[in-house]
Write a protein that holds these residues in place. Structure first.
Motif, PDB file in Angstrom:
ATOM      1  N   PHE A   1       0.844  -1.185   0.000  1.00 52.91           N
ATOM      2  CA  PHE A   1       0.000   0.000   0.000  1.00 52.91           C
ATOM      3  C   PHE A   1       0.886   1.243   0.000  1.00 52.91           C
ATOM      4  O   PHE A   1       1.627   1.493   0.952  1.00 52.91           O
ATOM      5  N   PHE A   2       0.808   2.013  -1.066  1.00 50.69           N
ATOM      6  CA  PHE A   2       1.635   3.202  -1.238  1.00 50.69           C
ATOM      7  C   PHE A   2       0.829   4.473  -0.944  1.00 50.69           C
ATOM      8  O   PHE A   2      -0.256   4.665  -1.492  1.00 50.69           O
TER       9      PHE A   2
ATOM     10  N   VAL B   1      -0.258  -3.593   9.369  1.00 48.39           N
ATOM     11  CA  VAL B   1       0.325  -4.490   8.366  1.00 48.39           C
ATOM     12  C   VAL B   1       1.612  -5.110   8.900  1.00 48.39           C
ATOM     13  O   VAL B   1       2.151  -4.696   9.925  1.00 48.39           O
ATOM     14  N   GLY B   2       2.107  -6.101   8.165  1.00 53.20           N
ATOM     15  CA  GLY B   2       3.293  -6.818   8.631  1.00 53.20           C
ATOM     16  C   GLY B   2       4.586  -6.061   8.459  1.00 53.20           C
ATOM     17  O   GLY B   2       5.559  -6.306   9.196  1.00 53.20           O
ATOM     18  N   LEU B   3       4.639  -5.145   7.489  1.00 52.72           N
ATOM     19  CA  LEU B   3       5.862  -4.407   7.192  1.00 52.72           C
ATOM     20  C   LEU B   3       5.503  -2.970   6.864  1.00 52.72           C
ATOM     21  O   LEU B   3       4.636  -2.718   6.023  1.00 52.72           O
ATOM     22  N   SER B   4       6.158  -2.030   7.519  1.00 50.12           N
ATOM     23  CA  SER B   4       5.917  -0.613   7.235  1.00 50.12           C
ATOM     24  C   SER B   4       7.234   0.059   6.907  1.00 50.12           C
ATOM     25  O   SER B   4       8.238  -0.130   7.602  1.00 50.12           O
ATOM     26  N   VAL B   5       7.228   0.840   5.834  1.00 51.11           N
ATOM     27  CA  VAL B   5       8.430   1.504   5.335  1.00 51.11           C
ATOM     28  C   VAL B   5       8.202   3.009   5.372  1.00 51.11           C
ATOM     29  O   VAL B   5       7.337   3.529   4.659  1.00 51.11           O
TER      30      VAL B   5
ATOM     31  N   LEU C   1      -5.723 -12.006   1.329  1.00 52.85           N
ATOM     32  CA  LEU C   1      -4.439 -11.833   2.001  1.00 52.85           C
ATOM     33  C   LEU C   1      -4.628 -11.472   3.467  1.00 52.85           C
ATOM     34  O   LEU C   1      -5.535 -10.705   3.819  1.00 52.85           O
ATOM     35  N   ALA C   2      -3.755 -11.980   4.304  1.00 51.04           N
ATOM     36  CA  ALA C   2      -3.705 -11.561   5.697  1.00 51.04           C
ATOM     37  C   ALA C   2      -2.953 -10.239   5.798  1.00 51.04           C
ATOM     38  O   ALA C   2      -2.010  -9.996   5.029  1.00 51.04           O
ATOM     39  N   PRO C   3      -3.322  -9.356   6.732  1.00 47.23           N
ATOM     40  CA  PRO C   3      -2.592  -8.092   6.883  1.00 47.23           C
ATOM     41  C   PRO C   3      -1.099  -8.287   7.108  1.00 47.23           C
ATOM     42  O   PRO C   3      -0.293  -7.464   6.657  1.00 47.23           O
ATOM     43  N   GLY C   4      -0.731  -9.379   7.760  1.00 47.60           N
ATOM     44  CA  GLY C   4       0.685  -9.622   8.025  1.00 47.60           C
ATOM     45  C   GLY C   4       1.501  -9.881   6.785  1.00 47.60           C
ATOM     46  O   GLY C   4       2.738  -9.766   6.817  1.00 47.60           O
ATOM     47  N   SER C   5       0.856 -10.197   5.665  1.00 46.83           N
ATOM     48  CA  SER C   5       1.576 -10.417   4.408  1.00 46.83           C
ATOM     49  C   SER C   5       1.610  -9.161   3.545  1.00 46.83           C
ATOM     50  O   SER C   5       2.021  -9.212   2.386  1.00 46.83           O
ATOM     51  N   CYS C   6       1.192  -8.035   4.122  1.00 46.51           N
ATOM     52  CA  CYS C   6       1.126  -6.778   3.379  1.00 46.51           C
ATOM     53  C   CYS C   6       2.117  -5.760   3.949  1.00 46.51           C
ATOM     54  O   CYS C   6       2.541  -5.854   5.095  1.00 46.51           O
ATOM     55  N   ALA C   7       2.459  -4.776   3.120  1.00 41.94           N
ATOM     56  CA  ALA C   7       3.359  -3.696   3.522  1.00 41.94           C
ATOM     57  C   ALA C   7       2.705  -2.356   3.215  1.00 41.94           C
ATOM     58  O   ALA C   7       1.826  -2.257   2.356  1.00 41.94           O
ATOM     59  N   ALA C   8       3.143  -1.335   3.933  1.00 40.56           N
ATOM     60  CA  ALA C   8       2.722   0.038   3.663  1.00 40.56           C
ATOM     61  C   ALA C   8       3.959   0.905   3.526  1.00 40.56           C
ATOM     62  O   ALA C   8       4.910   0.774   4.303  1.00 40.56           O
ATOM     63  N   VAL C   9       3.931   1.782   2.523  1.00 40.53           N
ATOM     64  CA  VAL C   9       5.021   2.731   2.287  1.00 40.53           C
ATOM     65  C   VAL C   9       4.435   4.129   2.411  1.00 40.53           C
ATOM     66  O   VAL C   9       3.527   4.499   1.660  1.00 40.53           O
ATOM     67  N   GLY C  10       4.936   4.904   3.372  1.00 39.05           N
ATOM     68  CA  GLY C  10       4.379   6.236   3.595  1.00 39.05           C
ATOM     69  C   GLY C  10       5.346   7.136   4.314  1.00 39.05           C
ATOM     70  O   GLY C  10       6.488   6.753   4.589  1.00 39.05           O
TER      71      GLY C  10
ATOM     72  N   LEU D   1      12.718  -1.218  -2.374  1.00 37.60           N
ATOM     73  CA  LEU D   1      12.611  -2.616  -2.803  1.00 37.60           C
ATOM     74  C   LEU D   1      13.370  -3.587  -1.908  1.00 37.60           C
ATOM     75  O   LEU D   1      12.854  -4.690  -1.636  1.00 37.60           O
ATOM     76  N   PRO D   2      14.571  -3.273  -1.403  1.00 35.17           N
ATOM     77  CA  PRO D   2      15.218  -4.214  -0.485  1.00 35.17           C
ATOM     78  C   PRO D   2      14.361  -4.525   0.744  1.00 35.17           C
ATOM     79  O   PRO D   2      14.328  -5.679   1.202  1.00 35.17           O
ATOM     80  N   ALA D   3      13.651  -3.527   1.264  1.00 35.21           N
ATOM     81  CA  ALA D   3      12.759  -3.783   2.394  1.00 35.21           C
ATOM     82  C   ALA D   3      11.570  -4.647   1.981  1.00 35.21           C
ATOM     83  O   ALA D   3      11.165  -5.564   2.708  1.00 35.21           O
ATOM     84  N   LEU D   4      11.003  -4.382   0.799  1.00 32.59           N
ATOM     85  CA  LEU D   4       9.838  -5.143   0.348  1.00 32.59           C
ATOM     86  C   LEU D   4      10.177  -6.603   0.060  1.00 32.59           C
ATOM     87  O   LEU D   4       9.280  -7.464   0.062  1.00 32.59           O
TER      88      LEU D   4
END
Length: 220
Positions: free
Chosen positions: A11-12, A180-184, A159-168, A209-212
């Protein structure tokens, strides 16, 4: 939840993330003639003195009488960070669904989704009658709406929220970061950095991308 064909979703955010600096609303307000008033309102929002509804109503009033096609033309000149098409392509090649989770106006989300291939977009919607904006808000949207939109997208994708990422980058991303599972945090405010899994400072979106890669199998 049914098994998904996707490995996850990303999610961007738009303003401050894909659109650098003052953001898409300020870009449009420059054409509409109320950029200074909007900047003051957005500073008040960042400080917690105004809520998103109040900022949206002030901004929407400046759109009164403007044609939809005119706004679409202005969006062609929207400043963007480099690396958006490559990042979207990388996500799709790694079975990650790219989605815009944003408080930017819906015409901005529609423009970016159509231009770069994002799966869906969120945002407040300015009212339109007979092809012209009325100066009113047809649908309000805040940071919790952004989170709820993203979680609903995840459910629809299986999808489970834990398999998703947010970039903000800012206050409006905090509820989603927590869900979400990963936030950048990308070129972000101190508050967003403190809440994020990882922080990235770089002018190019491809630097996330390395984080994703954490969302996909190491072998990919």
């Amino acid at each position: 939840m049914l098994p998904s064909d996707h490995a996850g979703a990303v999610f961007f955010d738009v303003d401050g993330t894909l659109v650098p600096g003052a953001g898409s609303s300020a870009h449009l307000a420059g054409f509409l003639g109320h950029r200074d008033e909007l900047a003051a309102a957005e500073d008040a929002y960042a400080a917690g003195a105004l809520d998103n509804r109040e900022v949206s109503e002030l901004d929407a009033a400046g759109w009164k009488g403007v044609e939809e096609a005119q706004v679409s033309g202005w969006l062609q000149e929207l400043p963007l960070v480099p690396g958006i098409p490559e990042t979207v392509d990388w996500c799709r090649r790694h079975r990650l669904v790219p989605v815009l989770a944003t408080l930017a106006w819906s015409p901005v989300g529609a423009h970016l989704a159509g231009r770069f291939g994002f799966h869906a977009y969120s945002g407040p919607r300015p009212e339109v009658v007979d092809g012209r904006y009325t100066g009113r808000v047809a649908r309000h949207f805040d940071e919790y709406g952004k989170r709820d939109f993203a979680l609903a997208q995840a459910r629809q994708l299986g999808l489970a929220p834990g398999s998703c990422a947010a970039v903000g980058d800012s206050r409006s991303d905090l509820p989603l970061f927590a869900s979400v599972g990963l936030s950048v945090a990308f070129n972000a405010s101190p508050g967003a950095r403190a809440a994020a899994t990882v922080s990235v400072d770089d002018p190019d979106l491809r630097s996330v991308l390395p984080a994703l890669r954490r969302l996909v199998a190491p072998a990919t």
